[in-house]
Structure formats: C-alpha cells, structure tokens
Design an enzyme around this catalytic site. Structure first.
Site, PDB file in Angstrom:
ATOM      1  N   TYR A  50       0.824  -1.223   0.000  1.00  0.00           N
ATOM      2  CA  TYR A  50       0.000   0.000   0.000  1.00  0.00           C
ATOM      3  C   TYR A  50       0.855   1.269   0.000  1.00  0.00           C
ATOM      4  O   TYR A  50       0.354   2.365  -0.179  1.00  0.00           O
ATOM      5  CB  TYR A  50      -0.952   0.049   1.207  1.00  0.00           C
ATOM      6  CG  TYR A  50      -1.892  -1.125   1.334  1.00  0.00           C
ATOM      7  CD1 TYR A  50      -2.073  -2.026   0.280  1.00  0.00           C
ATOM      8  CD2 TYR A  50      -2.602  -1.357   2.506  1.00  0.00           C
ATOM      9  CE1 TYR A  50      -2.935  -3.115   0.405  1.00  0.00           C
ATOM     10  CE2 TYR A  50      -3.465  -2.426   2.631  1.00  0.00           C
ATOM     11  CZ  TYR A  50      -3.614  -3.303   1.587  1.00  0.00           C
ATOM     12  OH  TYR A  50      -4.465  -4.369   1.724  1.00  0.00           O
ATOM     13  N   HIS A 107       0.734 -11.650   2.189  1.00  0.00           N
ATOM     14  CA  HIS A 107      -0.318 -10.892   1.488  1.00  0.00           C
ATOM     15  C   HIS A 107      -1.030 -11.751   0.437  1.00  0.00           C
ATOM     16  O   HIS A 107      -2.249 -11.762   0.350  1.00  0.00           O
ATOM     17  CB  HIS A 107       0.303  -9.655   0.828  1.00  0.00           C
ATOM     18  CG  HIS A 107      -0.687  -8.587   0.506  1.00  0.00           C
ATOM     19  ND1 HIS A 107      -0.363  -7.258   0.476  1.00  0.00           N
ATOM     20  CD2 HIS A 107      -2.010  -8.634   0.209  1.00  0.00           C
ATOM     21  CE1 HIS A 107      -1.431  -6.539   0.171  1.00  0.00           C
ATOM     22  NE2 HIS A 107      -2.445  -7.361   0.002  1.00  0.00           N
TER      23      HIS A 107
END
Ligand SMILES: NC(=O)c1ccc[n+]([C@@H]2O[C@H](COP(=O)([O-])OP(=O)(O)OC[C@H]3O[C@@H](n4cnc5c(N)ncnc54)[C@H](OP(=O)(O)O)[C@@H]3O)[C@@H](O)[C@H]2O)c1
Length: 274
Positions: A50, A107
């Site tokens: 991110y 992730h």
C-alpha cells in the site's frame, strides 16, 4: 457484542472492526488513522504494497494509544523468500516506527517460494520479537491445509475478500475448523453495497445505511471487518454497528445475495482456489 468485541484466535485477540488503509496516502492517511483511533477503532490494516506504512505509523503514534491498537501489515508476494522476508519486515518496522508488528500476514501466496520456507522465516521474526502473531491472506482451503502442516507457529487468521455478494462458505468453514479468525477485506464490496435493494430495505427498518447493514451481517457471524474510507464522517458510520441486530430472517435474506458470486479481486491466476 460491542465496538470493543474481539475475536479470539489461538489466544490472540483481534478487534472485530478495523480500518482498511489501501489507497489512503500522505497526510490524509495519517489523519484518518489518528481520527479512527480517537473514535474507538483498535485495529489498523496496512501492507507493504500500500506504500503507506509510514503514514499509518504516524497516525497510530499521534493517537497516543499505540499500546491499545493492533497494527497489521503484510509481506508482498515478491518478498516471501526467507532472506527477503526478514529484510522487508525490518523495513516495515522502520517505516511504521513502532517497536513490533502486532500481526504479520503473507499478502498473497506465491507458488514459486515454498510455503514452509516463508512460514519458517515468519516464525523466526516472531521468536525474535519483531512480530506478535502470524497469519495469511488470500489463502485457499488447500493452502490453509498445507500451511497448518508446515507452520512452526500458529496462524491466527486468513484475510479474504468477504461481503454479502460473494460465497466464501468453504474457506470460512476451513478457518473455523482450524480455530482461525476470518478477516473480511472489501467488506462493503468497495462501496457497491450502496443501492442494493435488500440492504437498503433492511437498513430502513433499523435506521441504518446499506453499508452498516452489510458490516453488521458480517460481524454478527463473528467475522472481523476492515472497511476503508477516505471520509472522516464515514469512520463513525462504519463503526456504529452495535446498537442494532439483524433478525434470523434478515440474516437469511442477506445470505442469499451471495448467489451472485461477485468477486472484486481477481483470483484467476491462482491454480489452487477452491
Ligand atoms: N489482503 C488483501 O489482499 C486485500 C485486498 C483488498 C483490500 N484489503 C484491505 O481491506 C480494506 C478494505 O477493503 P477495500 O478498500 O478493498 O474496500 P471496502 O472497504 O469494501 O470499500 C471501500 C470503498 O467504499 C467506500 N465507503 C466506505 N464507507 C462507506 C459507507 N459507509 N457507505 C458507502 N461507501 C463507503 C469508500 O469510499 P470513500 O473513501 O469515499 O468513503 C471506498 O471507495 C483495504 O483498505 C485493505 O486494508 C486487503
């Protein structure tokens, strides 16, 4: 059930409502994180991908409540080889400027790196005190089974796409069978719940928005939610889920929406999705 409700997973307490931060950037990100914590959020979700760990850490520290807040970050799939993982976790900590990561997730699975090696490196980071607990994200039923066999440390959650428009019952059942929490990402289907006839109609009965009905549908099943918003006023809205309850009939009606099977995040590349 209240805003302070936690989901217990292998002796780890996960606050049932968190703040998602994907796509939040810069000062706005830090401000939203700080404000969310002031409102009562105790769970903040970020990731290396991110590119906002610095700002998330800034917001957490500015709140003055670091010790009460669970911070999750995620290792990106290209960094799952042990040496890369260890270096990247230290980098995440340096960006967040906090002394440990509360929850570290894979992730996305990466079939090119043996899972046992990644989970072994994560366990090492936990044993060294860099990380409190470990989990995974976007893991299929088959991958959860494999992870259970090879992980030296317990895995506390699978963070998966989960909202009323998607049928995830198999992976949810697999998590429950392993005593893992389900953390729902894109829990309001990226805002698409707004305007849905069923959610709006049920919302009117309870004087709640479609987003609140959707989030309540998930938390009422013990599923952790991490809605994201870039708007301060919606932080309150997405947290106000505990002054109403859905009836069994309402839960069943919302449950039927999963027949649409609308997946937002593309999984077509994954050979193992079940
Ligand atoms: N592990 C993974 O692979 C993965 C993948 C995706 C996401 N995630 C995590 O999960 C978090 C949440 O998922 P997401 O960001 O994909 O989607 P989401 O939380 O389902 O939806 C966010 C969108 O909904 C809007 N929204 C927020 N509150 C609303 C409300 N009360 N009414 C109407 N619209 C509302 C937001 O717009 P405004 O900003 O205008 O409010 C934003 O466009 C992410 O931020 C990230 O932390 C993880």
């Amino acid at each position: 059930m209240s805003a302070q409700t936690i989901v217990e997973a292998k002796d780890f307490a996960i606050p049932i409502v968190g703040l998602g931060t994907w796509a939040l950037r810069g000062r706005d990100c830090a401000r939203l994180v700080e404000q969310a914590i002031r409102i009562g959020y105790r769970h903040i979700d970020t990731a290396q991908m991110y590119d906002n760990e610095r700002e998330v850490g800034e917001g957490v520290r500015a709140s003055g409540k670091r010790n009460e807040v669970m911070v999750t970050t995620k290792v990106q799939p290209s960094l799952l080889a042990p040496h890369d993982l260890e270096r990247s976790v230290k980098e995440s900590l340096a960006k967040l400027r906090i002394d440990h990561i509360d929850l570290l997730l894979i992730h996305w699975p990466n079939p090119r790196v043996p899972l046992a090696e990644t989970l072994g490196a994560m366990a090492k980071m936990k044993q060294a005190g860099f990380v409190r607990q470990l989990g995974v994200s976007n893991f299929t039923v088959a991958l959860l089974d494999e992870a259970k066999k090879v992980s030296p440390e317990p895995l506390v959650c699978d963070q998966i796409e989960c909202h009323p428009f998607l049928d995830q019952h198999k992976v949810i059942a697999a998590c429950r069978a392993q005593g893992m929490a389900v953390v729902a990402y894109s829990p309001i289907a990226r805002g698409n719940v707004r305007g849905n006839e069923v959610l709006e109609r049920i919302g009117k009965v309870h004087k709640k928005s479609a987003a609140q009905v959707c989030l309540r549908f998930l938390v009422q099943q013990g599923i952790v939610v991490i809605p994201r918003t870039s708007k301060i006023e919606r932080l309150e809205e997405n947290f106000a889920l505990f002054d109403f309850a859905l009836s069994d009939a309402e839960m069943a009606e919302i449950g039927k929406l999963s027949g649409r099977n609308d997946r937002i995040v593309d999984f077509s590349w994954s050979p193992n999705w079940d």
